[in-house]
Scaffold this motif. Structure first.
Motif, mmCIF file in Angstrom:
data_model
loop_
_atom_site.group_PDB
_atom_site.id
_atom_site.type_symbol
_atom_site.label_atom_id
_atom_site.label_comp_id
_atom_site.label_asym_id
_atom_site.label_seq_id
_atom_site.Cartn_x
_atom_site.Cartn_y
_atom_site.Cartn_z
ATOM 1 N N SER A 84 -11.622 15.012 23.661
ATOM 2 C CA SER A 84 -11.864 16.253 24.401
ATOM 3 C C SER A 84 -11.785 15.977 25.904
ATOM 4 O O SER A 84 -12.359 15.007 26.398
ATOM 5 C CB SER A 84 -13.246 16.821 24.057
ATOM 6 O OG SER A 84 -13.457 18.054 24.711
ATOM 7 N N GLY A 85 -11.047 16.794 26.599
ATOM 8 C CA GLY A 85 -10.832 16.600 28.030
ATOM 9 C C GLY A 85 -9.530 15.908 28.373
ATOM 10 O O GLY A 85 -9.108 15.920 29.538
ATOM 11 N N ASP A 86 -8.863 15.284 27.392
ATOM 12 C CA ASP A 86 -7.548 14.693 27.647
ATOM 13 C C ASP A 86 -6.555 15.799 28.004
ATOM 14 O O ASP A 86 -6.573 16.880 27.421
ATOM 15 C CB ASP A 86 -7.032 13.957 26.413
ATOM 16 C CG ASP A 86 -7.755 12.645 26.156
ATOM 17 O OD1 ASP A 86 -8.479 12.170 27.046
ATOM 18 O OD2 ASP A 86 -7.599 12.099 25.036
ATOM 19 N N TYR A 87 -5.674 15.517 28.955
ATOM 20 C CA TYR A 87 -4.678 16.513 29.343
ATOM 21 C C TYR A 87 -3.410 15.832 29.826
ATOM 22 O O TYR A 87 -3.403 14.643 30.171
ATOM 23 C CB TYR A 87 -5.216 17.428 30.459
ATOM 24 C CG TYR A 87 -5.361 16.736 31.800
ATOM 25 C CD1 TYR A 87 -4.303 16.688 32.704
ATOM 26 C CD2 TYR A 87 -6.559 16.113 32.157
ATOM 27 C CE1 TYR A 87 -4.422 16.044 33.937
ATOM 28 C CE2 TYR A 87 -6.690 15.465 33.379
ATOM 29 C CZ TYR A 87 -5.625 15.427 34.264
ATOM 30 O OH TYR A 87 -5.746 14.778 35.470
ATOM 31 N N LEU A 88 -2.332 16.570 29.829
ATOM 32 C CA LEU A 88 -1.092 16.159 30.488
ATOM 33 C C LEU A 88 -0.481 17.378 31.168
ATOM 34 O O LEU A 88 -0.659 18.506 30.714
ATOM 35 C CB LEU A 88 -0.113 15.499 29.522
ATOM 36 C CG LEU A 88 0.413 16.270 28.314
ATOM 37 C CD1 LEU A 88 1.638 17.097 28.691
ATOM 38 C CD2 LEU A 88 0.772 15.297 27.200
ATOM 39 N N ARG A 89 0.205 17.124 32.254
ATOM 40 C CA ARG A 89 0.769 18.199 33.082
ATOM 41 C C ARG A 89 2.263 17.961 33.262
ATOM 42 O O ARG A 89 2.694 16.866 33.608
ATOM 43 C CB ARG A 89 0.084 18.224 34.452
ATOM 44 C CG ARG A 89 0.607 19.289 35.416
ATOM 45 C CD ARG A 89 -0.172 19.215 36.739
ATOM 46 N NE ARG A 89 0.133 17.975 37.455
ATOM 47 C CZ ARG A 89 1.024 17.870 38.450
ATOM 48 N NH1 ARG A 89 1.701 18.931 38.840
ATOM 49 N NH2 ARG A 89 1.225 16.714 39.050
ATOM 50 N N LEU A 90 3.050 18.999 33.006
ATOM 51 C CA LEU A 90 4.496 18.961 33.195
ATOM 52 C C LEU A 90 4.885 20.065 34.163
ATOM 53 O O LEU A 90 4.147 21.035 34.348
ATOM 54 C CB LEU A 90 5.215 19.165 31.859
ATOM 55 C CG LEU A 90 4.828 18.216 30.722
ATOM 56 C CD1 LEU A 90 5.352 18.735 29.392
ATOM 57 C CD2 LEU A 90 5.340 16.813 30.985
ATOM 58 N N GLN A 91 6.047 19.935 34.767
ATOM 59 C CA GLN A 91 6.503 20.949 35.710
ATOM 60 C C GLN A 91 7.912 21.398 35.350
ATOM 61 O O GLN A 91 8.794 20.580 35.083
ATOM 62 C CB GLN A 91 6.480 20.409 37.140
ATOM 63 C CG GLN A 91 6.739 21.482 38.185
ATOM 64 C CD GLN A 91 6.535 20.973 39.603
ATOM 65 O OE1 GLN A 91 7.456 20.460 40.214
ATOM 66 N NE2 GLN A 91 5.320 21.118 40.114
ATOM 67 N N TRP A 92 8.087 22.725 35.306
ATOM 68 C CA TRP A 92 9.407 23.296 35.051
ATOM 69 C C TRP A 92 9.614 24.486 35.988
ATOM 70 O O TRP A 92 8.753 25.319 36.174
ATOM 71 C CB TRP A 92 9.585 23.691 33.593
ATOM 72 C CG TRP A 92 8.477 24.498 32.951
ATOM 73 C CD1 TRP A 92 7.462 25.178 33.560
ATOM 74 C CD2 TRP A 92 8.289 24.689 31.555
ATOM 75 N NE1 TRP A 92 6.657 25.798 32.646
ATOM 76 C CE2 TRP A 92 7.146 25.514 31.389
ATOM 77 C CE3 TRP A 92 8.981 24.276 30.423
ATOM 78 C CZ2 TRP A 92 6.686 25.910 30.147
ATOM 79 C CZ3 TRP A 92 8.505 24.680 29.183
ATOM 80 C CH2 TRP A 92 7.381 25.473 29.054
ATOM 81 N N LEU A 93 10.762 24.503 36.630
ATOM 82 C CA LEU A 93 11.114 25.540 37.602
ATOM 83 C C LEU A 93 10.010 25.713 38.653
ATOM 84 O O LEU A 93 9.699 26.827 39.080
ATOM 85 C CB LEU A 93 11.393 26.870 36.897
ATOM 86 C CG LEU A 93 12.702 26.915 36.100
ATOM 87 C CD1 LEU A 93 12.836 28.241 35.368
ATOM 88 C CD2 LEU A 93 13.911 26.698 37.013
#
Length: 335
Positions: A22-31
């Protein structure tokens, strides 16, 4: 077209085991916009990285562990609900129905897909690839490596490079080329494609088969495979011991691509200490990084003013996957 492809298609964002706590995350960027996958008390959620209060970003790092909490005014999403500090100071009618910008979700085995506004179901989009991809997902446990940077080329050029087996002995002489891959056997399902290669180097083949006793795999191709999931994603593997999940997202700036890759580990035999394969996965990750750097170097040499995704001429039989990709784009934009 880029925004249409982003918003209307399902995109493979992660494997379930990449975010175990819980609390794990990943961030991606598009446009130029962020999308976040996070573990919210055991449930995986996908949302745009913008607080609905004043537009601040929840996260600035690519991955980590932390609450979905705005650093500006403390608005927090937890347990499926938006928690607002000093709620009594706001007009309640302005807060009714307020939520983070969630995306639609669908699963293929343990692979999580998301879409802003999908045109069709995930099963329809993947067509005959669905069952194979679901089976692959069951042979994966956890992420070993994360790699992200900007490709200085249009995303379509980057994708076509990934679909192109013709360049391997010239561009990847001392990396991927060491496998001495055979000509591919290609399969097509809707706009997706799969290429399977035999490994012709006998010494390398013996080494890879020896490593197999350390893994417990059900969906294993004893060679090199490259799967393209239209429109932005590729999944590659050698013998199924690990999988490289790659995204080539259009960037906000013309002529740039947001490149992400993760090395996902194959399931080990019961009782085997994961540390025993640390060096193996480290070495695999380094080879992958070298291959991607070589790909980026050659992609940025392509003169974009001469590139035409509508042109089907001058493509050899080894470039038929590129022709298939271009036809898929043309079907969406016939004019």
């Amino acid at each position: 077209m880029n925004r249409f492809l982003r918003d209307s298609y399902w995109h493979l964002l992660c494997h379930r085991t990449e975010l175990p706590e819980s609390g794990d995350y990943l961030r991606l960027q598009w446009l130029g916009e962020d999308v976040v996958v996070a573990n919210d008390q055991g449930d995986l959620i996908v949302f745009d990285n913008v607080c609905p209060h004043r537009g601040a970003r929840f996260f600035s790092n690519d991955s980590g562990n932390g609450p979905v909490s705005c650093p500006y005014h403390g608005w927090t999403f937890r347990g499926g609900e938006l928690h607002i500090p000093c709620r009594h100071k706001f007009r309640e009618q302005e807060l009714n129905g307020l939520h983070i910008g969630s995306l639609n979700l669908a699963w293929c085995g343990d692979f999580l897909f998301a879409s802003v506004k999908p045109l069709t179901s995930l099963e329809s989009q993947l067509a005959g690839m669905f069952d194979r991809l679901a089976a692959i997902s069951m042979d994966i446990y956890g992420r070993h490596d994360w790699n992200a940077y900007t490709y200085n080329c249009d995303w379509k050029i980057a994708i076509e490079n990934g679909l192109d087996s013709l360049h391997t002995p010239f561009v990847h002489t001392n990396s991927l080329g060491r496998l001495h891959l055979s000509d591919p056997v290609n399969y097509y399902e809707a706009a997706n494609s799969l290429a399977c290669f035999e490994i012709a180097d006998p010494q390398m083949l013996r080494r890879l088969k020896t490593v197999g006793k350390l893994f417990q795999l059900s969906e294993q191709f004893q060679g090199y495979m490259s799967m393209f999931i239209f429109p932005f994603t590729m999944l590659t593997s050698t013998f199924g011991y690990s999988y490289s999940l790659q995204h080539f997202f259009p960037a906000k700036e013309s002529g740039q691509t947001g490149f992400y890759s993760r090395l996902l580990k194959g399931v080990l035999r019961p009782g085997l200490d994961a540390a025993a394969l640390q060096h193996f996965f480290d070495s695999t990750a380094q080879v992958n990084r070298t291959v991607f750097e070589e790909d980026h170097a050659v992609c940025r040499q392509i003169d974009f003013s001469r590139y035409d995704w509508r042109d089907l001429s001058r493509l050899s039989e080894d470039e038929e996957k590129i022709a298939h990709f271009r036809r898929s784009l043309q079907a969406l934009a016939p004019n």
